[in-house]
Scaffold this motif. Sequence first.
Motif, mmCIF file in Angstrom:
data_model
loop_
_atom_site.group_PDB
_atom_site.id
_atom_site.type_symbol
_atom_site.label_atom_id
_atom_site.label_comp_id
_atom_site.label_asym_id
_atom_site.label_seq_id
_atom_site.Cartn_x
_atom_site.Cartn_y
_atom_site.Cartn_z
ATOM 1 N N LEU A 117 47.675 14.294 56.251
ATOM 2 C CA LEU A 117 47.245 15.491 55.538
ATOM 3 C C LEU A 117 48.429 16.452 55.456
ATOM 4 O O LEU A 117 48.920 16.931 56.478
ATOM 5 C CB LEU A 117 46.064 16.146 56.261
ATOM 6 N N ALA A 118 48.910 16.675 54.240
ATOM 7 C CA ALA A 118 50.022 17.606 53.991
ATOM 8 C C ALA A 118 49.542 18.588 52.928
ATOM 9 O O ALA A 118 50.150 18.753 51.878
ATOM 10 C CB ALA A 118 51.256 16.830 53.529
ATOM 11 N N THR A 119 48.409 19.224 53.238
ATOM 12 C CA THR A 119 47.684 20.035 52.248
ATOM 13 C C THR A 119 48.266 21.439 52.072
ATOM 14 O O THR A 119 47.838 22.188 51.200
ATOM 15 C CB THR A 119 46.193 20.137 52.634
ATOM 16 N N GLY A 120 49.238 21.816 52.927
ATOM 17 C CA GLY A 120 49.941 23.078 52.732
ATOM 18 C C GLY A 120 49.103 24.301 53.055
ATOM 19 O O GLY A 120 48.147 24.252 53.836
ATOM 20 N N SER A 121 49.477 25.404 52.423
ATOM 21 C CA SER A 121 48.767 26.667 52.627
ATOM 22 C C SER A 121 48.486 27.279 51.265
ATOM 23 O O SER A 121 49.027 26.841 50.252
ATOM 24 C CB SER A 121 49.605 27.617 53.481
ATOM 25 N N THR A 122 47.634 28.282 51.275
ATOM 26 C CA THR A 122 47.266 28.948 50.024
ATOM 27 C C THR A 122 47.400 30.461 50.232
ATOM 28 O O THR A 122 47.235 30.938 51.355
ATOM 29 C CB THR A 122 45.827 28.541 49.615
ATOM 30 N N PRO A 123 47.743 31.211 49.185
ATOM 31 C CA PRO A 123 47.928 32.661 49.392
ATOM 32 C C PRO A 123 46.678 33.329 49.972
ATOM 33 O O PRO A 123 45.561 33.033 49.545
ATOM 34 C CB PRO A 123 48.213 33.175 47.973
ATOM 35 N N ARG A 124 46.908 34.215 50.926
ATOM 36 C CA ARG A 124 45.804 35.003 51.496
ATOM 37 C C ARG A 124 45.293 35.949 50.417
ATOM 38 O O ARG A 124 46.073 36.651 49.773
ATOM 39 C CB ARG A 124 46.324 35.803 52.698
ATOM 40 N N LYS A 125 43.995 35.946 50.199
ATOM 41 C CA LYS A 125 43.407 36.775 49.136
ATOM 42 C C LYS A 125 43.236 38.226 49.612
ATOM 43 O O LYS A 125 42.920 38.474 50.767
ATOM 44 C CB LYS A 125 42.044 36.202 48.716
ATOM 45 N N LEU A 126 43.439 39.145 48.696
ATOM 46 C CA LEU A 126 43.232 40.559 48.986
ATOM 47 C C LEU A 126 41.736 40.835 48.857
ATOM 48 O O LEU A 126 41.165 40.698 47.776
ATOM 49 C CB LEU A 126 44.033 41.414 47.997
ATOM 50 N N VAL A 152 47.766 38.859 40.454
ATOM 51 C CA VAL A 152 48.050 37.424 40.582
ATOM 52 C C VAL A 152 48.690 37.094 41.941
ATOM 53 O O VAL A 152 49.145 37.973 42.669
ATOM 54 C CB VAL A 152 48.968 36.935 39.443
ATOM 55 N N TYR A 153 48.702 35.798 42.237
ATOM 56 C CA TYR A 153 49.318 35.270 43.452
ATOM 57 C C TYR A 153 50.364 34.236 43.044
ATOM 58 O O TYR A 153 50.290 33.673 41.946
ATOM 59 C CB TYR A 153 48.261 34.582 44.326
ATOM 60 N N LEU A 154 51.316 33.962 43.939
ATOM 61 C CA LEU A 154 52.332 32.932 43.661
ATOM 62 C C LEU A 154 52.185 31.791 44.644
ATOM 63 O O LEU A 154 52.344 31.971 45.841
ATOM 64 C CB LEU A 154 53.742 33.528 43.756
ATOM 65 N N ILE A 212 58.219 36.513 50.238
ATOM 66 C CA ILE A 212 57.880 36.197 48.844
ATOM 67 C C ILE A 212 57.910 37.464 47.987
ATOM 68 O O ILE A 212 58.529 37.496 46.923
ATOM 69 C CB ILE A 212 56.478 35.543 48.751
ATOM 70 N N GLY A 213 57.251 38.524 48.467
ATOM 71 C CA GLY A 213 57.201 39.770 47.700
ATOM 72 C C GLY A 213 58.577 40.349 47.432
ATOM 73 O O GLY A 213 58.875 40.786 46.323
ATOM 74 N N LEU A 214 59.437 40.322 48.451
ATOM 75 C CA LEU A 214 60.771 40.908 48.296
ATOM 76 C C LEU A 214 61.674 40.045 47.415
ATOM 77 O O LEU A 214 62.482 40.574 46.645
ATOM 78 C CB LEU A 214 61.400 41.136 49.667
ATOM 79 N N GLU A 215 61.547 38.730 47.517
ATOM 80 C CA GLU A 215 62.329 37.860 46.619
ATOM 81 C C GLU A 215 61.908 38.079 45.169
ATOM 82 O O GLU A 215 62.746 38.118 44.263
ATOM 83 C CB GLU A 215 62.162 36.399 47.029
ATOM 84 N N LEU A 216 60.602 38.255 44.961
ATOM 85 C CA LEU A 216 60.112 38.544 43.602
ATOM 86 C C LEU A 216 60.608 39.910 43.128
ATOM 87 O O LEU A 216 60.978 40.070 41.958
ATOM 88 C CB LEU A 216 58.584 38.524 43.578
ATOM 89 N N ALA A 217 60.647 40.884 44.040
ATOM 90 C CA ALA A 217 61.149 42.217 43.675
ATOM 91 C C ALA A 217 62.603 42.133 43.228
ATOM 92 O O ALA A 217 62.996 42.738 42.223
ATOM 93 C CB ALA A 217 61.014 43.168 44.866
ATOM 94 N N GLY A 242 50.682 37.069 52.716
ATOM 95 C CA GLY A 242 50.627 35.963 53.669
ATOM 96 C C GLY A 242 49.909 34.752 53.106
ATOM 97 O O GLY A 242 49.483 34.741 51.948
ATOM 98 N N ALA A 243 49.801 33.739 53.937
ATOM 99 C CA ALA A 243 49.189 32.480 53.497
ATOM 100 C C ALA A 243 48.257 31.962 54.580
ATOM 101 O O ALA A 243 48.438 32.243 55.763
ATOM 102 C CB ALA A 243 50.279 31.451 53.212
ATOM 103 N N VAL A 244 47.252 31.208 54.154
ATOM 104 C CA VAL A 244 46.324 30.591 55.107
ATOM 105 C C VAL A 244 46.386 29.069 54.933
ATOM 106 O O VAL A 244 46.536 28.563 53.819
ATOM 107 C CB VAL A 244 44.877 31.100 54.911
ATOM 108 N N PRO A 245 46.320 28.328 56.049
ATOM 109 C CA PRO A 245 46.410 26.866 55.947
ATOM 110 C C PRO A 245 45.198 26.277 55.230
ATOM 111 O O PRO A 245 44.087 26.796 55.359
ATOM 112 C CB PRO A 245 46.448 26.423 57.416
ATOM 113 N N VAL A 246 45.436 25.223 54.476
ATOM 114 C CA VAL A 246 44.349 24.543 53.760
ATOM 115 C C VAL A 246 43.747 23.495 54.701
ATOM 116 O O VAL A 246 44.339 22.440 54.935
ATOM 117 C CB VAL A 246 44.872 23.890 52.460
ATOM 118 N N THR A 247 42.581 23.826 55.262
ATOM 119 C CA THR A 247 42.003 22.980 56.311
ATOM 120 C C THR A 247 40.589 22.477 55.999
ATOM 121 O O THR A 247 39.992 21.783 56.809
ATOM 122 C CB THR A 247 41.929 23.765 57.635
#
Length: 412
Positions: free
Chosen positions: A108-117, A127-129, A156-161, A240-245
């Motif tokens: 399982l290499a399901t990664g993470s997903t952006p934490r929702k506001l 939007v999220y990246l 992520i936010g600062l690189e996008l900035a 932030g991000a949350v793991p896809v579990t």
Amino acid sequence: MTDMARGMVIVGAGECGGRAALALRDLGYEGPVTLVGDEPHLPYERPPLSKDAMVSDTPEIKAIASDAILAEKSIRHIHSVQAVAIDRAAHAVRLSDGSVLPYDKLLLATGSTPRKLPMPGLGSRCVYLRTFADALAIRAHLKAGNRIAIIGGGFIGLELAAAARKLAASVTVIEAQPRILMRGVPAEIAEIIHEAHVAEGVKILCGTGIASIADDGNEVRITVADGQEISADLAVIGIGAVPVTGLAAEAGLAIDNGIAVDAELRSNDPDIFAAGDCCSFPLAVYGGRRVRLEAWRNAQEQGALAARNMLGAGEAHAAVPWFWSDQYGLSLQIAGLSDEGRSTVRRDVGDGAFILFHLAEDGRLVAASGIGPGNAVARDIRLAEMLIGKQAKPASQALGSQSVKLKSLLAA
């Protein structure tokens, strides 16, 4: 069906899953290898999404392997589908298109997903990246005259900035914490990044919660806790991000800030492994502290390690965490986990670049954080990483002195 015919199934066709599939072949495994991904693309690297893909005139994915290489290595890549269930007793994975993949070993290499506001009022301009498609959607808004609000002052936010400023968009970063880069980056280094952004015209609001958001489809109006209102053409949320579990949890696998695996990346099912952003694992260099890492190199290393252990290597994870970020010609690199340190020694390496060495109470070097132009700190951070891996206890005076080469401390 024989075990050989079942083969190896990898769920998640990102950096980690892609590396694992290639590693299985490099290690001489000849059975079936199947890579399942929910995106339409080849396995690709994600770090460029917040950097190169944002400033390029023609953004492209940076694929880990071409169709030709996957075909040559007999790696079956099933894209645009999701794994929806694992039948552990039958050793099979069911996909969203109704098909069933039997497995000998499963990764399982399901990664993470952006934490929702968790706020009302978010619409199409909030939007999220995470994916290449997300990157293209954000990229379309980065142009002169456009106002970009970034919620979250992490990497992520600062690189996008930085990318948005390069393309002459106006940028406001809103961070609820007292400073940017609160997680894992020392204040001294975060301050330099903060100053670089301000010098480039980015407005940064720290210690500022969001009271409300109104997205009417034409613009986003963000009201912060002190009553100030920020209007934007696009709001990018990077908190932030949350793991896809979900898949793992439904199959009864242990979850602990991600899919819980042992030092060999094996879950509580001996035939199911997990690697990359989605899993938490014991980190030997910190006495078995359980961590979850969202980092490009960790995904690479764990993909390869999982492949070796799926083939019976029995090898424990021994790598030292490493993170990096590039903004405005400055490169930030961190080896180890700085929160393990109790004292800090600074070494100036010239050209405004410096490294902070973080020491445990017993004098062990547990982390090193560096910043400077270009590759100014890269070599010393690499040497520090090796010292951390050896659990070395170098003298503070030696670490702080430019005249003492780190390589000599490694030899000692």
